[in-house]
Design a protein around this motif. Structure first.
Motif, PDB file in Angstrom:
ATOM      1  N   TYR A 103      40.530 -29.196   5.018  1.00 35.74           N
ATOM      2  CA  TYR A 103      39.922 -29.755   6.233  1.00 35.74           C
ATOM      3  C   TYR A 103      39.038 -30.952   5.882  1.00 35.74           C
ATOM      4  CZ  TYR A 103      37.685 -29.970  10.787  1.00 35.74           C
ATOM      5  OH  TYR A 103      37.231 -30.401  11.996  1.00 35.74           O
ATOM      6  N   ILE A 104      38.236 -30.810   4.832  1.00 37.71           N
ATOM      7  CA  ILE A 104      37.355 -31.921   4.432  1.00 37.71           C
ATOM      8  C   ILE A 104      38.193 -33.127   4.000  1.00 37.71           C
ATOM      9  CG2 ILE A 104      35.715 -32.668   2.649  1.00 37.71           C
ATOM     10  CD1 ILE A 104      34.459 -29.850   2.810  1.00 37.71           C
ATOM     11  N   LEU A 105      39.269 -32.880   3.267  1.00 36.62           N
ATOM     12  CA  LEU A 105      40.123 -33.995   2.831  1.00 36.62           C
ATOM     13  C   LEU A 105      40.761 -34.712   4.023  1.00 36.62           C
ATOM     14  CD1 LEU A 105      41.683 -32.367  -0.325  1.00 36.62           C
ATOM     15  CD2 LEU A 105      40.574 -34.614  -0.280  1.00 36.62           C
ATOM     16  N   ARG A 106      41.373 -33.937   4.914  1.00 36.44           N
ATOM     17  CA  ARG A 106      42.047 -34.558   6.065  1.00 36.44           C
ATOM     18  C   ARG A 106      41.053 -35.346   6.923  1.00 36.44           C
ATOM     19  NH1 ARG A 106      46.279 -36.579   6.298  1.00 36.44           N
ATOM     20  NH2 ARG A 106      45.007 -38.251   7.062  1.00 36.44           N
ATOM     21  N   GLU A 107      39.955 -34.671   7.256  1.00 35.36           N
ATOM     22  CA  GLU A 107      38.964 -35.304   8.138  1.00 35.36           C
ATOM     23  C   GLU A 107      38.252 -36.461   7.440  1.00 35.36           C
ATOM     24  OE1 GLU A 107      38.058 -34.650  11.428  1.00 35.36           O
ATOM     25  OE2 GLU A 107      39.978 -33.594  11.403  1.00 35.36           O
ATOM     26  N   GLY A 108      37.981 -36.292   6.152  1.00 32.55           N
ATOM     27  CA  GLY A 108      37.295 -37.360   5.418  1.00 32.55           C
ATOM     28  C   GLY A 108      38.143 -38.616   5.353  1.00 32.55           C
TER      29      GLY A 108
ATOM     30  N   LEU B  36      39.373 -40.136   0.052  1.00 33.64           N
ATOM     31  CA  LEU B  36      38.958 -39.171  -0.964  1.00 33.64           C
ATOM     32  C   LEU B  36      40.102 -38.854  -1.913  1.00 33.64           C
ATOM     33  CD1 LEU B  36      37.187 -36.806   1.577  1.00 33.64           C
ATOM     34  CD2 LEU B  36      36.044 -38.348  -0.044  1.00 33.64           C
ATOM     35  N   ALA B  37      39.787 -38.817  -3.196  1.00 31.43           N
ATOM     36  CA  ALA B  37      40.745 -38.290  -4.170  1.00 31.43           C
ATOM     37  C   ALA B  37      40.711 -36.771  -4.105  1.00 31.43           C
ATOM     38  CB  ALA B  37      40.369 -38.777  -5.565  1.00 31.43           C
ATOM     39  N   PHE B  38      41.743 -36.140  -4.635  1.00 28.15           N
ATOM     40  CA  PHE B  38      41.730 -34.674  -4.666  1.00 28.15           C
ATOM     41  C   PHE B  38      42.276 -34.179  -5.995  1.00 28.15           C
ATOM     42  CE2 PHE B  38      46.240 -33.772  -4.158  1.00 28.15           C
ATOM     43  CZ  PHE B  38      46.733 -34.937  -3.565  1.00 28.15           C
ATOM     44  N   SER B  39      41.991 -32.919  -6.279  1.00 32.48           N
ATOM     45  CA  SER B  39      42.505 -32.303  -7.497  1.00 32.48           C
ATOM     46  C   SER B  39      42.900 -30.867  -7.198  1.00 32.48           C
ATOM     47  CB  SER B  39      41.444 -32.310  -8.601  1.00 32.48           C
ATOM     48  OG  SER B  39      41.899 -31.546  -9.707  1.00 32.48           O
ATOM     49  N   ASN B  40      44.125 -30.520  -7.577  1.00 28.05           N
ATOM     50  CA  ASN B  40      44.599 -29.140  -7.447  1.00 28.05           C
ATOM     51  C   ASN B  40      44.332 -28.318  -8.707  1.00 28.05           C
ATOM     52  OD1 ASN B  40      47.306 -30.464  -5.598  1.00 28.05           O
ATOM     53  ND2 ASN B  40      45.713 -29.145  -4.766  1.00 28.05           N
ATOM     54  N   GLU B  41      43.791 -28.961  -9.718  1.00 29.33           N
ATOM     55  CA  GLU B  41      43.487 -28.233 -10.953  1.00 29.33           C
ATOM     56  C   GLU B  41      42.234 -28.861 -11.548  1.00 29.33           C
ATOM     57  OE1 GLU B  41      46.566 -28.324 -13.894  1.00 29.33           O
ATOM     58  OE2 GLU B  41      45.594 -26.821 -15.149  1.00 29.33           O
ATOM     59  N   LEU B  42      41.104 -28.372 -11.101  1.00 28.06           N
ATOM     60  CA  LEU B  42      39.824 -28.978 -11.477  1.00 28.06           C
ATOM     61  C   LEU B  42      39.002 -27.956 -12.257  1.00 28.06           C
ATOM     62  CD1 LEU B  42      38.004 -31.522 -11.021  1.00 28.06           C
ATOM     63  CD2 LEU B  42      37.075 -30.329  -9.021  1.00 28.06           C
TER      64      LEU B  42
END
Lengths: 286, 120
Positions: free
Chosen positions: A107-112, A119-125
């Motif tokens: 939700y934060i990624l989509r809305e941001g 925003l960058a994202f990581s599935n393995e952080l």
């Protein structure tokens, strides 16, 4: 809608964990007061009864590197391993496993992104001590799912302070609009004046006590405008070469808005000043 | 100037316990080996791919080979990377708490603001 029940902005001091475990006869003179202040601060989060934690911090060249450096990154994973070999080595920090909250991350990624933060994202952080220090201090049972948000305060070119405040405001809007019945707390960690690897490091106080005093006032009073009129990317070099970590405090001020903190405390230590702030947007539950 | 490569050296050595010891014991040999074998490795990429163009300047090579943290600071190496690795290598040689960190700072006393630019 979700309830934003607490906003915590604090320093992250990697030596607290080790110091808090020392027997009294081996502990430094400031240890008892430090532990007491941290336990009092922990109670401000406990009282808010959060279900999920959004955690703002900064990777210290652990997983994020100069070949591919995001300015702002959101973790989106079901779990986050935590702490690194060099943090065990230098600070004695334990390895941890944190649960994630993928729905809120998404939700934060989509809305941001829709609100003009790419925003960058990581599935393995694998998160580091900027996230685990506050787990150790304010939620040591490590029982709540988290959404980590990393900022670049470390590898220039950096976003400007205004951008950090704006991201904070955006995160606030997003959490307030999240269609969920969960209680959310945001915990962000940064620094006041700090010098690392330079001539002013590891002095008897933080490198710039005058800056620290002003910073504590800005944060405690919710004085975003006063802070922004005094702080620039260039000016942050003067209080200490690692003071750009203060911009994570400015992000948290953006989340809290123009209002006084409901709880404010600090502790002058060697090397740096510790600081602890909490806001309760839904009212003080204590 | 290849500040990025100096930072890459400090970063990759610091994260590997065996390399930390090797760099402590044989700095010149480790720097020579690393520049020949590792400097062009793409860290977050398939093992078979590499860069072709990265190398140290003479001054950077010398500073790293001589454990000269003052020169590294002057050259704009990221101070967090240098400090973290120096603590790992040399804190053990000091008896007093923070003795190593304070000695490290004393050797940098002649620097005043603005410090050397660390932008890569």
């Amino acid at each position: 809608m979700a309830k934003l029940v607490a906003i915590l902005a604090t320093t992250h001091h990697p030596f607290f964990y080790k110091t808090s475990l020392l027997p009294p006869e081996e502990a430094p003179p400031f240890a008892a007061e430090w532990v007491r202040k941290v336990e009092a601060y922990r109670a401000t989060l406990t009282a808010a009864r959060p279900d999920v934690l959004v955690m703002v911090g900064s990777d210290h060249f652990h997983q994020l590197w100069l070949d591919n450096m995001p300015q702002f990154l959101v973790g989106k994973a079901p779990f986050y391993d935590a702490n690194y070999y060099n943090e065990e080595r230098e600070f004695g920090l334990p390895r941890l496993l944190l649960k994630g909250h993928e729905e809120l991350s998404a939700y934060i990624l989509r809305e941001g992104i829709d609100r003009e933060f790419d925003l960058a994202f990581s599935n393995e952080l694998r998160v580091d001590h900027s996230i685990t220090c506050p787990i150790i201090t304010v939620r040591p049972q490590n029982d709540l799912p988290v959404v980590p948000i990393y900022t670049n305060i470390f590898a220039p070119p950096l976003p400007r302070p205004e951008r950090f405040v704006k991201l904070g405001r955006t995160i606030r809007e997003i959490i307030d609009a999240w269609p969920s019945d969960l209680r959310v707390a945001v915990i962000g960690t940064g620094h006041l004046s700090l010098e690392l690897g330079g001539p002013r490091q590891f002095g008897p106080h933080g490198p710039d006590p005058e800056f620290d005093a002003k910073a504590v006032e800005w944060i405690a009073n919710g004085d975003i405008d006063g802070c922004l009129s005094n702080v620039t990317l260039d000016s942050l070099h003067a209080p200490g070469n690692a003071t750009h970590g203060f911009m994570d405090f400015m992000l948290m001020m953006g989340i809290a808005g123009h209002r006084k903190a409901d709880y404010a405390d600090n502790l002058d230590l060697f090397h740096t000043m510790e600081a602890y702030f909490t806001w309760y947007p839904e009212g003080d539950p204590r | 100037m290849s500040k990025y490569l100096v930072d890459k050296f400090l970063f990759t050595v610091d994260r590997d316990p065996e390399l930390v010891e090797r760099y402590r014991e044989d700095p010149a040999g480790t720097v020579e080996w690393w520049e020949n074998e590792k400097a062009n490795s793409l860290l977050n990429c398939h093992a078979g791919e590499a860069s072709t163009w990265l190398s140290f300047t003479d001054e950077e090579r010398r500073a790293l080979a001589e454990h000269d943290h003052v020169a590294l600071f002057e050259l704009g190496a990221h101070p967090f990377l240098t400090l973290t690795l120096w603590i790992a290598m040399f804190e053990r040689d000091h008896d007093e708490p923070l003795g190593m960190q304070l000695d490290y700072a004393r050797r940098l006393q002649h620097f005043s603001l603005p410090y050397p630019d660390i932008t890569t």
